[in-house]
Design an enzyme around this catalytic site. Structure first.
Site, PDB file in Angstrom:
ATOM      1  N   HIS A  46       0.875   5.796  -0.954  1.00  0.00           N
ATOM      2  CA  HIS A  46       0.084   7.006  -1.175  1.00  0.00           C
ATOM      3  C   HIS A  46       0.590   7.692  -2.450  1.00  0.00           C
ATOM      4  O   HIS A  46       0.769   8.900  -2.482  1.00  0.00           O
ATOM      5  CB  HIS A  46       0.198   7.953   0.021  1.00  0.00           C
ATOM      6  CG  HIS A  46      -0.389   7.397   1.280  1.00  0.00           C
ATOM      7  ND1 HIS A  46      -0.541   8.167   2.412  1.00  0.00           N
ATOM      8  CD2 HIS A  46      -0.874   6.170   1.605  1.00  0.00           C
ATOM      9  CE1 HIS A  46      -1.079   7.442   3.379  1.00  0.00           C
ATOM     10  NE2 HIS A  46      -1.282   6.218   2.902  1.00  0.00           N
ATOM     11  N   HIS A  70       0.857  -1.188   0.000  1.00  0.00           N
ATOM     12  CA  HIS A  70       0.000   0.000   0.000  1.00  0.00           C
ATOM     13  C   HIS A  70       0.892   1.237   0.000  1.00  0.00           C
ATOM     14  O   HIS A  70       1.836   1.342   0.786  1.00  0.00           O
ATOM     15  CB  HIS A  70      -0.895   0.027   1.237  1.00  0.00           C
ATOM     16  CG  HIS A  70      -1.601   1.339   1.436  1.00  0.00           C
ATOM     17  ND1 HIS A  70      -2.476   1.862   0.505  1.00  0.00           N
ATOM     18  CD2 HIS A  70      -1.551   2.237   2.444  1.00  0.00           C
ATOM     19  CE1 HIS A  70      -2.939   3.020   0.942  1.00  0.00           C
ATOM     20  NE2 HIS A  70      -2.388   3.271   2.119  1.00  0.00           N
ATOM     21  N   TYR A  83       0.237  -1.765 -21.538  1.00  0.00           N
ATOM     22  CA  TYR A  83       0.887  -2.372 -20.378  1.00  0.00           C
ATOM     23  C   TYR A  83       0.051  -2.236 -19.107  1.00  0.00           C
ATOM     24  O   TYR A  83       0.102  -3.088 -18.216  1.00  0.00           O
ATOM     25  CB  TYR A  83       2.304  -1.806 -20.185  1.00  0.00           C
ATOM     26  CG  TYR A  83       3.312  -2.595 -20.975  1.00  0.00           C
ATOM     27  CD1 TYR A  83       4.008  -3.648 -20.403  1.00  0.00           C
ATOM     28  CD2 TYR A  83       3.523  -2.321 -22.317  1.00  0.00           C
ATOM     29  CE1 TYR A  83       4.903  -4.403 -21.145  1.00  0.00           C
ATOM     30  CE2 TYR A  83       4.410  -3.063 -23.067  1.00  0.00           C
ATOM     31  CZ  TYR A  83       5.100  -4.112 -22.471  1.00  0.00           C
ATOM     32  OH  TYR A  83       5.979  -4.863 -23.211  1.00  0.00           O
TER      33      TYR A  83
END
Length: 224
Positions: free
Chosen positions: A98, A96, A125
């Protein structure tokens, strides 16, 4: 990959993402599912300066056994493992971040609407390496409701024959999962770079046609 190798790989990937600007400050987290539990980066840790010995070690129930206090996103990671493994049992890690351009796209008017995806089929892609990225409406960081919604979304797409490898938390950032951290990092990179292209484009890009997408499916096994 044994636990010692997983600890080193989490730190390697964290530093690589930090050094190249995919994460900043103490934003983001990484986890690996082991045979008997999980490893996850500590809460408020900078991914560029992780210590393998201080990663949070948890049992299969998510109870912490050692290391610094686990990231508050642990519940979300566990929900992702539970839902994604039903469609890809090899799912072993979650990343994860930001990432700037992914988050920027969710700040635009109308981006918080439900049942949307972060990006169109803008590049081959992106279609081949990432696939559909559902946009999850904003919830505060660590909100268990967000974890439930992510799991439901993974299940919904999977049952429709479109297993996904990523979701985008509105105003927060992407969660990407895969069978290895190297593969998850590569998927995250492709996602962020596609978001950058779309964000910088003066007009919304025309998506690839269904014929073009089908060609990518047949030639490369694209996930779209």
């Amino acid at each position: 990959m044994n636990e010692a190798q997983a600890r080193d790989e989490i730190c390697r990937v964290g530093k690589s993402l930090f050094d190249r600007g995919y994460v900043h400050a103490t934003a983001g987290n990484i986890s690996v599912r082991l045979d008997d539990g999980f490893l996850i980066t500590p809460t408020d840790a900078c991914l560029g300066f992780l210590d393998p010995a201080r990663l949070a070690r948890l049992d299969v129930r998510g109870q912490q056994l050692s290391g610094d206090r686990a990231s508050k996103t642990l519940a979300l990671h566990r929900q992702i493992y539970g839902a994604a493994s039903a469609f890809d049992p090899a799912t072993r890690c979650v990343v994860h971040t930001h990432s700037t351009h992914c988050v920027a796209l969710t700040l635009q008017p109308g981006a918080g609407d439900e049942a949307r995806e972060l990006l169109p089929a803008a590049t081959p892609y992106f279609v081949m390496k990432v696939g559909h990225v559902p946009l999850i409406p904003y919830h505060r960081p660590g909100d268990p409701l967000a974890a439930d919604l992510v799991a439901q979304t993974i299940t919904r797409y999977g049952r429709q024959g479109m297993p996904i490898r990523a979701v985008m938390l509105s105003r927060l950032g992407p969660n990407v999962w895969h069978d290895s951290l190297a593969a998850a990092m590569a998927t995250l990179e492709e996602l962020e770079e596609t978001a950058k292209l779309v964000h910088l484009s003066p007009t919304p890009p025309e998506p690839l046609t269904e014929s073009q997408i089908n060609d990518l499916r047949q030639t490369f096994g694209a996930r779209w």
